[in-house]
Design a protein around this motif. Structure first.
Motif, PDB file in Angstrom:
ATOM      1  N   ASP A  18     -13.004 -15.216  -9.311  1.00  0.00           N
ATOM      2  CA  ASP A  18     -12.008 -15.779  -8.394  1.00  0.00           C
ATOM      3  C   ASP A  18     -10.663 -15.065  -8.477  1.00  0.00           C
ATOM      4  N   LEU A  19     -10.622 -13.948  -9.211  1.00  0.00           N
ATOM      5  CA  LEU A  19      -9.375 -13.225  -9.438  1.00  0.00           C
ATOM      6  C   LEU A  19      -9.312 -11.973  -8.569  1.00  0.00           C
ATOM      7  N   VAL A  20      -8.188 -11.792  -7.868  1.00  0.00           N
ATOM      8  CA  VAL A  20      -7.923 -10.548  -7.152  1.00  0.00           C
ATOM      9  C   VAL A  20      -6.664  -9.924  -7.738  1.00  0.00           C
ATOM     10  N   ILE A  21      -6.808  -8.693  -8.195  1.00  0.00           N
ATOM     11  CA  ILE A  21      -5.679  -7.951  -8.757  1.00  0.00           C
ATOM     12  C   ILE A  21      -5.152  -7.030  -7.670  1.00  0.00           C
ATOM     13  N   VAL A  22      -3.839  -7.027  -7.478  1.00  0.00           N
ATOM     14  CA  VAL A  22      -3.235  -6.244  -6.401  1.00  0.00           C
ATOM     15  C   VAL A  22      -2.241  -5.235  -6.978  1.00  0.00           C
ATOM     16  N   ASP A  23      -2.489  -3.974  -6.684  1.00  0.00           N
ATOM     17  CA  ASP A  23      -1.606  -2.879  -7.058  1.00  0.00           C
ATOM     18  C   ASP A  23      -0.537  -2.756  -5.974  1.00  0.00           C
ATOM     19  N   CYS A  24       0.726  -2.927  -6.353  1.00  0.00           N
ATOM     20  CA  CYS A  24       1.839  -2.910  -5.395  1.00  0.00           C
ATOM     21  C   CYS A  24       2.790  -1.738  -5.633  1.00  0.00           C
ATOM     22  N   ARG A  25       2.323  -0.685  -6.276  1.00  0.00           N
ATOM     23  CA  ARG A  25       3.218   0.432  -6.544  1.00  0.00           C
ATOM     24  C   ARG A  25       3.724   1.057  -5.243  1.00  0.00           C
ATOM     25  N   PHE A  26       5.017   1.341  -5.207  1.00  0.00           N
ATOM     26  CA  PHE A  26       5.638   1.910  -4.012  1.00  0.00           C
ATOM     27  C   PHE A  26       6.994   2.501  -4.405  1.00  0.00           C
ATOM     28  N   GLU A  27       7.287   3.676  -3.891  1.00  0.00           N
ATOM     29  CA  GLU A  27       8.580   4.322  -4.116  1.00  0.00           C
ATOM     30  C   GLU A  27       9.272   4.507  -2.777  1.00  0.00           C
ATOM     31  N   LEU A  28      10.483   3.990  -2.651  1.00  0.00           N
ATOM     32  CA  LEU A  28      11.216   4.074  -1.396  1.00  0.00           C
ATOM     33  C   LEU A  28      11.452   5.510  -0.966  1.00  0.00           C
ATOM     34  N   SER A  30       9.582   8.052  -1.672  1.00  0.00           N
ATOM     35  CA  SER A  30       8.313   8.758  -1.477  1.00  0.00           C
ATOM     36  C   SER A  30       7.253   7.736  -1.102  1.00  0.00           C
ATOM     37  N   PRO A  31       7.242   7.287   0.154  1.00  0.00           N
ATOM     38  CA  PRO A  31       6.415   6.157   0.561  1.00  0.00           C
ATOM     39  C   PRO A  31       4.922   6.309   0.305  1.00  0.00           C
ATOM     40  N   GLU A  32       4.414   7.526   0.236  1.00  0.00           N
ATOM     41  CA  GLU A  32       2.985   7.719   0.019  1.00  0.00           C
ATOM     42  C   GLU A  32       2.605   7.751  -1.459  1.00  0.00           C
ATOM     43  N   SER A  33       3.596   7.828  -2.331  1.00  0.00           N
ATOM     44  CA  SER A  33       3.300   8.051  -3.748  1.00  0.00           C
ATOM     45  C   SER A  33       2.571   6.871  -4.383  1.00  0.00           C
ATOM     46  N   GLY A  34       2.853   5.660  -3.940  1.00  0.00           N
ATOM     47  CA  GLY A  34       2.177   4.497  -4.513  1.00  0.00           C
ATOM     48  C   GLY A  34       0.697   4.488  -4.211  1.00  0.00           C
ATOM     49  N   ARG A  35       0.350   4.750  -2.958  1.00  0.00           N
ATOM     50  CA  ARG A  35      -1.062   4.804  -2.577  1.00  0.00           C
ATOM     51  C   ARG A  35      -1.766   5.961  -3.286  1.00  0.00           C
ATOM     52  N   GLU A  36      -1.072   7.083  -3.418  1.00  0.00           N
ATOM     53  CA  GLU A  36      -1.658   8.235  -4.109  1.00  0.00           C
ATOM     54  C   GLU A  36      -1.870   7.928  -5.587  1.00  0.00           C
ATOM     55  N   ALA A  46      -8.714  -3.539  -8.962  1.00  0.00           N
ATOM     56  CA  ALA A  46      -7.510  -3.772  -8.171  1.00  0.00           C
ATOM     57  C   ALA A  46      -7.657  -3.233  -6.754  1.00  0.00           C
ATOM     58  N   VAL A  47      -7.059  -3.944  -5.808  1.00  0.00           N
ATOM     59  CA  VAL A  47      -6.919  -3.465  -4.440  1.00  0.00           C
ATOM     60  C   VAL A  47      -5.463  -3.039  -4.257  1.00  0.00           C
ATOM     61  N   TYR A  48      -5.212  -2.259  -3.225  1.00  0.00           N
ATOM     62  CA  TYR A  48      -3.853  -1.759  -3.008  1.00  0.00           C
ATOM     63  C   TYR A  48      -3.253  -2.371  -1.752  1.00  0.00           C
ATOM     64  N   LEU A  49      -2.017  -2.871  -1.867  1.00  0.00           N
ATOM     65  CA  LEU A  49      -1.249  -3.334  -0.721  1.00  0.00           C
ATOM     66  C   LEU A  49       0.077  -2.579  -0.696  1.00  0.00           C
ATOM     67  N   ASP A  50       0.347  -1.963   0.430  1.00  0.00           N
ATOM     68  CA  ASP A  50       1.509  -1.102   0.596  1.00  0.00           C
ATOM     69  C   ASP A  50       2.719  -1.918   1.068  1.00  0.00           C
ATOM     70  N   ARG A  88      -7.162 -16.639  -7.238  1.00  0.00           N
ATOM     71  CA  ARG A  88      -6.029 -16.364  -8.118  1.00  0.00           C
ATOM     72  C   ARG A  88      -5.619 -14.914  -7.901  1.00  0.00           C
ATOM     73  N   VAL A  89      -4.330 -14.683  -7.741  1.00  0.00           N
ATOM     74  CA  VAL A  89      -3.832 -13.333  -7.474  1.00  0.00           C
ATOM     75  C   VAL A  89      -2.898 -12.905  -8.597  1.00  0.00           C
ATOM     76  N   VAL A  90      -3.116 -11.700  -9.109  1.00  0.00           N
ATOM     77  CA  VAL A  90      -2.190 -11.099 -10.069  1.00  0.00           C
ATOM     78  C   VAL A  90      -1.717  -9.780  -9.477  1.00  0.00           C
ATOM     79  N   ALA A  91      -0.417  -9.642  -9.311  1.00  0.00           N
ATOM     80  CA  ALA A  91       0.178  -8.433  -8.741  1.00  0.00           C
ATOM     81  C   ALA A  91       0.865  -7.630  -9.840  1.00  0.00           C
ATOM     82  N   TYR A  92       0.809  -6.321  -9.687  1.00  0.00           N
ATOM     83  CA  TYR A  92       1.533  -5.448 -10.612  1.00  0.00           C
ATOM     84  C   TYR A  92       2.078  -4.247  -9.853  1.00  0.00           C
ATOM     85  N   ASP A  93       3.034  -3.567 -10.472  1.00  0.00           N
ATOM     86  CA  ASP A  93       3.561  -2.325  -9.919  1.00  0.00           C
ATOM     87  C   ASP A  93       4.012  -1.448 -11.078  1.00  0.00           C
ATOM     88  N   ASP A  94       4.837  -0.480 -10.804  1.00  0.00           N
ATOM     89  CA  ASP A  94       5.436   0.336 -11.860  1.00  0.00           C
ATOM     90  C   ASP A  94       6.937   0.437 -11.629  1.00  0.00           C
TER      91      ASP A  94
END
Length: 282
Positions: A18-28, A30-36, A46-50, A88-94
Motif C-alpha cells: 500500500d506504499l508509493v514512494i515518490v521521487d521529487c528531485r528537481f533543480e530550478l 536545470s529542470p531536466e536534471s531531476g528526471r535524469e 519509487a515513481v517520479y513526479l516533476d 500511503r505516500v512517502v516523498a523524497y528529494d535531494d
C-alpha cells in the motif's frame, strides 16, 4: 504520526503493497536534471513526479512561477503514479525536503492525509549504503478521488486585504537577502510583501541537513506560534509557493494545522503592478 519519517523507517517498509514512494528531485536552474537523476538511480519502487510538469500548472500572467495545479488534472496524474485514497505516500528529494514538501502539501490540500516526507534526502540514503536502482517500477493506475480543502489556501486578494489587518501575520520563507531586497536572482522585483516577517525555510534543517527536533522548531517559530495562539491568522509564502511548504509542514508537525499557503507567492504578488513592495527588515 510524525509527517517526517527516517530512511530506516522507509527501508523497513520498502515493499509494502500500500506504499508509493515518490521521487521529487528537481533543480530550478536545470529542470531536466531531476528526471535524469531518477533515471540513473533512485530508491527501489519509487515513481517520479516533476515539480514543473506534474505538480504545477502551466505558467500564465498571474499565479506565480509554479501555479497551483488544477485538482482534477493533478488527481489524474497521481492516479497514473499508482496513488489512490488508500495509499500511503512517502516523498523524497535531494533539496532539503523542499520539493517533497510541495507534494505533501498538495496531497493534504486534496484531502489525502496519509503522506510523509523522508528525512535527509536521496544522497544520504545512497551514501548510507541503502539500496538504489535504475529499474523503473511498472505502475498500476489507481483511482484517486479528491476533496479539496480551500481553508489551506490564501489567494492574492486575501493577502492584499490583510496588509492593514493586525489579525493576520505574513511569513516570508525565502532567504534573508531576497526578503530584504538586497538581491533577487529569480523574480522581476526585489523585496517582500509589506508587513511580512522572515523565516527562511532552510532553518527547519540542522547543520547535517536533517529536520530539527520539535523543541528546536518551536524556538525557531516562537513568534509565529505566539501569533497563532493569540488568534491571528498566519499566511506563509515564498518565491513561487514551493519553498514555503517546509515551513507549513514544520508548523503542522508542531500541531498548527491552520496556517495557510499563499500558493502564488512573491512571483504572483509582483505580477500585479499595483501591489506594494517593501525592502529591508521588519
Amino acid at each position: 504520526m510524525n509527517p517526517i519519517v527516517s530512511k530506516k523507517w522507509l527501508l523497513a517498509r520498502l515493499y509494502e503493497p500500500d506504499l508509493v514512494i515518490v521521487d521529487c528531485r528537481f533543480e530550478l536552474t536545470s529542470p531536466e536534471s531531476g528526471r535524469e537523476a531518477y533515471a540513473e538511480s533512485h530508491i527501489p519502487g519509487a515513481v517520479y513526479l516533476d515539480l514543473k510538469e506534474d505538480l504545477s500548472a502551466p505558467v500564465t500572467v498571474h499565479g506565480g512561477r509554479h501555479p497551483l495545479p488544477d485538482p482534477a488534472m493533478l488527481t489524474q496524474r497521481l492516479g497514473r503514479a499508482g496513488i489512490s485514497n488508500n495509499t500511503r505516500v512517502v516523498a523524497y528529494d535531494d533539496q532539503g525536503g523542499m520539493n517533497a514538501s510541495r507534494l505533501w502539501w498538495l496531497l493534504h490540500w486534496l484531502g489525502h492525509d496519509n503522506v510523509y516526507v523522508m528525512d535527509e534526502g536521496f544522497s544520504t540514503w545512497k551514501d548510507s549504503g541503502y539500496p538504489v536502482t535504475a529499474e523503473q517500477r511498472i505502475t498500476v493506475p489507481a483511482s484517486f478521488q479528491f476533496t479539496p480543502r480551500p481553508e489551506m489556501l490564501a489567494n492574492m486578494q486575501q493577502v492584499r486585504q490583510s496588509l492593514d489587518d493586525p489579525n493576520v501575520l505574513l511569513v516570508d520563507s525565502r532567504d534573508a537577502e531576497r526578503y530584504a531586497g538586497l538581491q533577487e536572482p529569480i523574480d522581476a522585483k526585489a523585496g517582500h510583501i509589506p508587513g511580512a516577517i522572515n523565516r527562511s525555510w532552510k532553518q527547519v534543517l540542522n547543520e547535517a541537513g536533517a529536520w530539527k527536533s520539535n523543541d528546536q522548531l518551536k524556538e525557531q517559530f516562537a513568534s509565529v506560534i505566539a501569533a497563532i495562539d493569540s488568534g491571528r491568522e498566519v499566511i506563509i509564502y515564498c518565491g513561487s509557493g514551493v519553498s514555503a511548504c517546509p515551513n507549513v509542514l514544520a508548523l503542522y508537525r508542531l500541531g498548527y494545522k491552520q496556517v495557510k499557503l499563499y500558493a502564488g507567492s512573491w512571483s504572483d504578488w509582483i505580477s500585479y503592478e499595483e501591489n506594494p513592495v517593501a525592502t529591508g527588515d521588519e
